[in-house]
Design a protein around this motif. Structure first.
Motif, PDB file in Angstrom:
ATOM      1  N   ARG A 141     -22.635  -5.520 -45.757  1.00 29.81           N
ATOM      2  CA  ARG A 141     -24.150  -5.168 -45.528  1.00 29.81           C
ATOM      3  C   ARG A 141     -24.619  -5.769 -44.270  1.00 29.81           C
ATOM      4  O   ARG A 141     -25.207  -5.329 -43.302  1.00 29.81           O
ATOM      5  CB  ARG A 141     -24.989  -5.766 -46.830  1.00 29.81           C
ATOM      6  CG  ARG A 141     -26.461  -5.374 -46.390  1.00 29.81           C
ATOM      7  CD  ARG A 141     -27.343  -5.852 -47.939  1.00 29.81           C
ATOM      8  NE  ARG A 141     -27.192  -7.303 -47.919  1.00 29.81           N
ATOM      9  CZ  ARG A 141     -28.016  -8.305 -47.360  1.00 29.81           C
ATOM     10  NH1 ARG A 141     -28.584  -8.036 -46.234  1.00 29.81           N
ATOM     11  NH2 ARG A 141     -27.753  -9.563 -47.579  1.00 29.81           N
ATOM     12  N   ILE A 142     -24.133  -6.984 -44.115  1.00 25.83           N
ATOM     13  CA  ILE A 142     -24.296  -7.855 -42.665  1.00 25.83           C
ATOM     14  C   ILE A 142     -23.840  -7.090 -41.616  1.00 25.83           C
ATOM     15  O   ILE A 142     -24.323  -7.082 -40.508  1.00 25.83           O
ATOM     16  CB  ILE A 142     -23.883  -9.352 -42.751  1.00 25.83           C
ATOM     17  CG1 ILE A 142     -24.607 -10.074 -44.011  1.00 25.83           C
ATOM     18  CG2 ILE A 142     -24.108 -10.014 -41.547  1.00 25.83           C
ATOM     19  CD1 ILE A 142     -26.115 -10.165 -43.667  1.00 25.83           C
ATOM     20  N   LEU A 143     -22.518  -6.525 -41.610  1.00 29.73           N
ATOM     21  CA  LEU A 143     -21.703  -6.007 -40.719  1.00 29.73           C
ATOM     22  C   LEU A 143     -22.415  -4.539 -40.276  1.00 29.73           C
ATOM     23  O   LEU A 143     -22.510  -4.479 -39.102  1.00 29.73           O
ATOM     24  CB  LEU A 143     -20.223  -5.752 -41.234  1.00 29.73           C
ATOM     25  CG  LEU A 143     -19.378  -7.111 -41.269  1.00 29.73           C
ATOM     26  CD1 LEU A 143     -17.963  -6.637 -41.725  1.00 29.73           C
ATOM     27  CD2 LEU A 143     -19.305  -7.910 -39.886  1.00 29.73           C
ATOM     28  N   HIS A 144     -23.028  -3.971 -41.234  1.00 32.96           N
ATOM     29  CA  HIS A 144     -23.398  -2.817 -40.929  1.00 32.96           C
ATOM     30  C   HIS A 144     -24.869  -3.047 -40.212  1.00 32.96           C
ATOM     31  O   HIS A 144     -25.323  -2.357 -39.367  1.00 32.96           O
ATOM     32  CB  HIS A 144     -23.836  -2.024 -42.194  1.00 32.96           C
ATOM     33  CG  HIS A 144     -22.668  -0.952 -42.674  1.00 32.96           C
ATOM     34  ND1 HIS A 144     -22.070  -0.126 -41.846  1.00 32.96           N
ATOM     35  CD2 HIS A 144     -22.175  -1.208 -43.924  1.00 32.96           C
ATOM     36  CE1 HIS A 144     -21.279   0.153 -42.555  1.00 32.96           C
ATOM     37  NE2 HIS A 144     -20.857  -0.316 -43.811  1.00 32.96           N
ATOM     38  N   ARG A 145     -25.661  -4.046 -40.451  1.00 35.49           N
ATOM     39  CA  ARG A 145     -26.762  -4.549 -39.551  1.00 35.49           C
ATOM     40  C   ARG A 145     -26.447  -4.871 -38.211  1.00 35.49           C
ATOM     41  O   ARG A 145     -27.227  -4.471 -37.325  1.00 35.49           O
ATOM     42  CB  ARG A 145     -27.428  -5.881 -40.189  1.00 35.49           C
ATOM     43  CG  ARG A 145     -28.214  -5.458 -41.529  1.00 35.49           C
ATOM     44  CD  ARG A 145     -28.726  -6.743 -42.200  1.00 35.49           C
ATOM     45  NE  ARG A 145     -29.893  -7.217 -41.569  1.00 35.49           N
ATOM     46  CZ  ARG A 145     -30.403  -8.425 -42.210  1.00 35.49           C
ATOM     47  NH1 ARG A 145     -30.110  -8.708 -43.454  1.00 35.49           N
ATOM     48  NH2 ARG A 145     -31.504  -8.947 -41.482  1.00 35.49           N
ATOM     49  N   VAL A 146     -25.403  -5.223 -38.048  1.00 40.64           N
ATOM     50  CA  VAL A 146     -24.814  -5.478 -36.761  1.00 40.64           C
ATOM     51  C   VAL A 146     -24.394  -4.259 -35.970  1.00 40.64           C
ATOM     52  O   VAL A 146     -24.908  -4.031 -34.794  1.00 40.64           O
ATOM     53  CB  VAL A 146     -23.723  -6.599 -36.744  1.00 40.64           C
ATOM     54  CG1 VAL A 146     -22.989  -6.550 -35.245  1.00 40.64           C
ATOM     55  CG2 VAL A 146     -24.053  -7.900 -37.300  1.00 40.64           C
ATOM     56  N   LYS A 147     -23.550  -3.528 -36.920  1.00 41.71           N
ATOM     57  CA  LYS A 147     -23.105  -2.252 -36.059  1.00 41.71           C
ATOM     58  C   LYS A 147     -24.442  -1.232 -35.903  1.00 41.71           C
ATOM     59  O   LYS A 147     -24.253  -0.454 -34.772  1.00 41.71           O
ATOM     60  CB  LYS A 147     -22.193  -1.530 -37.036  1.00 41.71           C
ATOM     61  CG  LYS A 147     -21.641  -0.235 -36.759  1.00 41.71           C
ATOM     62  CD  LYS A 147     -20.458  -0.042 -37.630  1.00 41.71           C
ATOM     63  CE  LYS A 147     -20.922   0.325 -39.057  1.00 41.71           C
ATOM     64  NZ  LYS A 147     -21.520   1.652 -39.107  1.00 41.71           N
ATOM     65  N   ASN A 148     -25.512  -1.330 -36.534  1.00 42.40           N
ATOM     66  CA  ASN A 148     -26.381  -0.456 -36.420  1.00 42.40           C
ATOM     67  C   ASN A 148     -27.325  -0.823 -34.840  1.00 42.40           C
ATOM     68  O   ASN A 148     -28.089  -0.084 -34.498  1.00 42.40           O
ATOM     69  CB  ASN A 148     -27.507  -0.339 -37.459  1.00 42.40           C
ATOM     70  CG  ASN A 148     -26.651   0.464 -38.738  1.00 42.40           C
ATOM     71  OD1 ASN A 148     -25.873   1.076 -38.709  1.00 42.40           O
ATOM     72  ND2 ASN A 148     -27.412  -0.083 -39.707  1.00 42.40           N
TER      73      ASN A 148
END
Length: 694
Positions: A141-148
């Motif tokens: 979930r954290i990584l998707h926030r960064v990716k977005n």
């Protein structure tokens, strides 16, 4: 339209407050410009910054960084999550526009640069916290926030690489456990590689935008990160040429891992090179990093292959003394349990296995996880219980006439079979057993080839013969063929096909590629198997030569092998002393054949026992020598109680420095109950062997 005076006043107050906040934040930013996130003053500064502006992310960022840096257990990382989460929420709330800014203009980028770095740092620490706490869904979930955010430069958190790592590390699970996963190992590994493809596309798309801002070669760090994870994936899948290609790309860069490359060498059966690269990694360790350091455990495992478990024992004790109860403490104790097991010291092995069982191990920056940890514990729990039985029969050849000993052995046997039953169930339920255990020396295996054999011994021989013959055909690792042939030979022995087994064992021992220094355990096990072959065939001379070779290579294994070793006995000291006679009588009761002078056989080694007494304590020196060399030298045995003293001497003959003969106490089983339990377990195991294929 006229504004009312109080409205104007409120607007002015808001503007003044905003200007005040901006001034406070500017002051904070100027002060912390030269202060690293994990500076020793980080906690003190975090309190100051939060007091100045409780809505500014910087104070929480420093607090979380400080707590993360000092975390060594579950609670430490849990405590770091709260301030880091607060920091992430505040930076996204106040600076979302800046975080999403993408530009090739240097001046524009300078205005958002610090926010990009801070966001990447905070998210990276949060991701690591959740990963270390075995909460990969939260990490994703954290990584998707960064990716977005589509940031043009990934400073500390490279989301696609991290997603690859999580997919690979949890490859043996499915979406039923973690939502981000696929439903097979193959699908998860494929997904991991696709994340790396996405990472490469991301670097390529950002290249020209960053070229006017960063120095030439700015993209290399991110490309190295991609190559680093490709080495892991390709090694795991035994695509060795591809793995070597990316290792060559990384060589002489900070991204090259001596630790990981050691595993690639181990996969190929290049043991000297494996040790060399693990040692290079060890030299770089200053104990400041609180992560799982696999190389200490692995070096001790390799020492058992060299028939030098004592070296591994000494090194692991030194490591624990320096590192203490930090991540890796449990693994190091499992390494000690193994070292003492191969050194013949059951009591010490069990002590360290218990320590590992009681320790809540953290798995940090490693593909090892709780499943491998528990499985390794299960193996040595079983092996130690098996050895309890072997110890009783070694220490007293008359145990069949000893009712208390039989009752005790009944309980031990029930315990052993119960553990084997659990072990087989776990092994059969492991979806990557073919990757990690049947393909011997997989980079993800935490157990040795000898321990793999202990698991499959007694299972469906035809299935495993077919499996290892298949690997002999499709595996490209020529150095590993010896191990497949050894396994097939042992399975053929179980089927009573001794002639075929003998041919394979001799093929292993005569292999010109065998590493005589680093593969002593394999050679010793081959001679042990030949002992059984020749015993069944009635070939006494061949049996004798194989037994002596077995003892010469790895004496600590012989007492537990159902082979009776012979020694030419020579006693130095007061042989007519009553206490010496008592010790020698107990020694003769053990499963050793001591040849008196008139019966000496030149093919067996000579055991010289020297007895000296000082202050009611007997000091016994034990030296075993062949014609050419000293095989065993034990001179530290002190006997202050005669009972058990002869048994201690017996172990010393096999280079086992036993100072304590454990008394296991009253057994939990009575004879009849134990026998009934054994019957139930054996019946169930028999049904399992007939119904399960691994």
């Amino acid at each position: 339209m006229k504004l009312r005076p109080y409205i104007v006043l409120n607007i002015l107050l808001v503007l003044v407050a905003f200007a005040g906040h901006a001034q406070v934040r500017q002051t904070i930013d100027e002060e912390r410009r030269e202060i690293w996130y994990m500076d020793k003053r980080a906690l003190e500064l975090s309190e100051k910054y939060i007091k100045l502006d409780k809505n500014y992310y910087v104070g929480y960022m420093y607090e979380g960084s400080y707590k993360f840096d000092r975390a060594t257990d579950y609670f430490g990382y849990k405590n770091a999550i709260k301030p880091l989460t607060k920091a992430l929420e505040l930076i996204e709330k106040d600076y979302d526009k800046q975080l999403k800014t993408r530009t090739s203009d240097l001046q524009t980028y300078i205005g958002v640069y610090q926010y990009h770095r801070d966001f990447s740092w905070i998210a990276g620490l949060l991701y690591e916290c959740y990963s270390n706490l075995e909460q990969p869904d939260e990490a994703v979930r954290i990584l998707h926030r960064v990716k977005n955010k589509h940031q043009q430069k990934e400073f500390f958190c490279q989301p696609y690489n991290a997603l690859c790592w999580l997919a690979h590390r949890h490859r043996y699970y499915t979406s039923a456990k973690y939502a981000f996963l696929k439903n097979s190992i193959e699908a998860n590994e494929s997904m991991a590689l696709k994340f790396l493809d996405s990472a490469f596309i991301n670097v390529r798309d950002n290249y020209y935008m960053n070229s006017g801002i960063f120095n030439p070669g700015h993209e290399q760090y991110e490309l190295n990160g991609i190559a680093f994870y490709k080495t892991l994936i390709y090694s795991y899948n035994f695509e060795i040429d591809s793995a070597e290609y990316y290792y060559d790309m990384l060589r002489f860069t900070p991204s090259f891992s001596n630790n990981n490359y050691a595993y690639t060498k181990l996969m190929n059966g290049e043991f000297a090179e494996t040790i060399n690269y693990f040692e290079l990694e060890k030299k770089e360790d200053d104990f400041s990093r609180k992560n799982t350091k696999e190389f200490y455990y692995m070096l001790a495992l390799l020492d058992t292959y060299k028939a030098n478990p004592q070296k591994g024992i000494n090194d692991l004790h030194a490591t624990i003394a320096r590192a203490g109860s930090t991540p890796g403490f449990g693994w190091n104790n499992l390494g000690l349990a193994r070292g003492y097991y191969y050194n013949g010291q059951l009591f010490e092995s069990q002590k360290h296995l218990d320590k590992a069982s009681q320790f809540e191990e953290m798995h940090i920056n490693t593909t090892w996880g709780p499943e491998q940890y528990d499985f390794t514990k299960n193996i040595f729990s079983y092996l130690n219980k098996e050895r309890k039985l072997q110890s009783i029969s070694f220490e007293d050849t008359q145990y069949w006439y000893n009712i208390p000993a039989l009752i005790k052995m009944t309980g031990f046997f029930a315990d052993e079979q119960s553990d084997k039953f659990v072990l087989i169930n776990k092994f059969g339920a492991n979806p990557e057993r073919d990757y990690v255990y049947y393909h011997i020396f997989s980079p993800e295996s935490t157990i040795g080839f000898d321990e793999v054999w202990k698991i499959i011994d007694g299972l469906d021989a035809d299935f495993f013969i077919a499996k290892f013959n298949e690997h002999l055909q499709d595996d490209q690792r020529i150095n590993i063929f010896r191990y497949y042939r050894y396994f097939i030979a042992r399975l053929l022995i179980n089927k009573g096909k001794y002639k075929e087994a003998e041919g394979l064992l001799m093929q292993v021992l005569n292999d010109p590629l065998i590493d005589l220094e680093h593969e002593k355990l394999l050679q010793a096990r081959c001679y042990e198997a030949l002992c059984r072959v020749y015993d069944k065939q009635g070939k006494d001379q061949e049996y004798k030569r194989s037994l002596v070779a077995f003892y010469t290579l790895y004496p600590q294994l012989v007492p537990y092998s159902k082979n009776t070793m012979s020694f030419n006995l020579r006693v130095v000291g007061p042989t007519d002393n009553k206490e010496v006679k008592q010790l020698l009588d107990e020694l003769h009761d053990c499963d050793v054949n001591l040849l008196e002078e008139e019966d000496h056989d030149s093919e067996f080694p000579t055991a010289t026992l020297t007895f000296q007494k000082a202050d009611s304590i007997w000091r016994v020196s034990c030296v075993v020598a062949s014609k050419d060399s000293v095989l065993v030298s034990q001179d530290s045995l002190k006997i202050d109680e005669l009972k058990g003293g002869g048994r201690k001497i017996a172990y010393n003959l096999f280079n086992i420095p036993v100072t304590t003969i454990p008394e296991y106490g009253e057994n939990d089983y009575v004879l009849i109950g134990g026998i009934l339990l054994i019957i139930a377990i054996l019946w169930t195991a028999h049904r399992m062997k007939k119904s399960l294929r691994f």
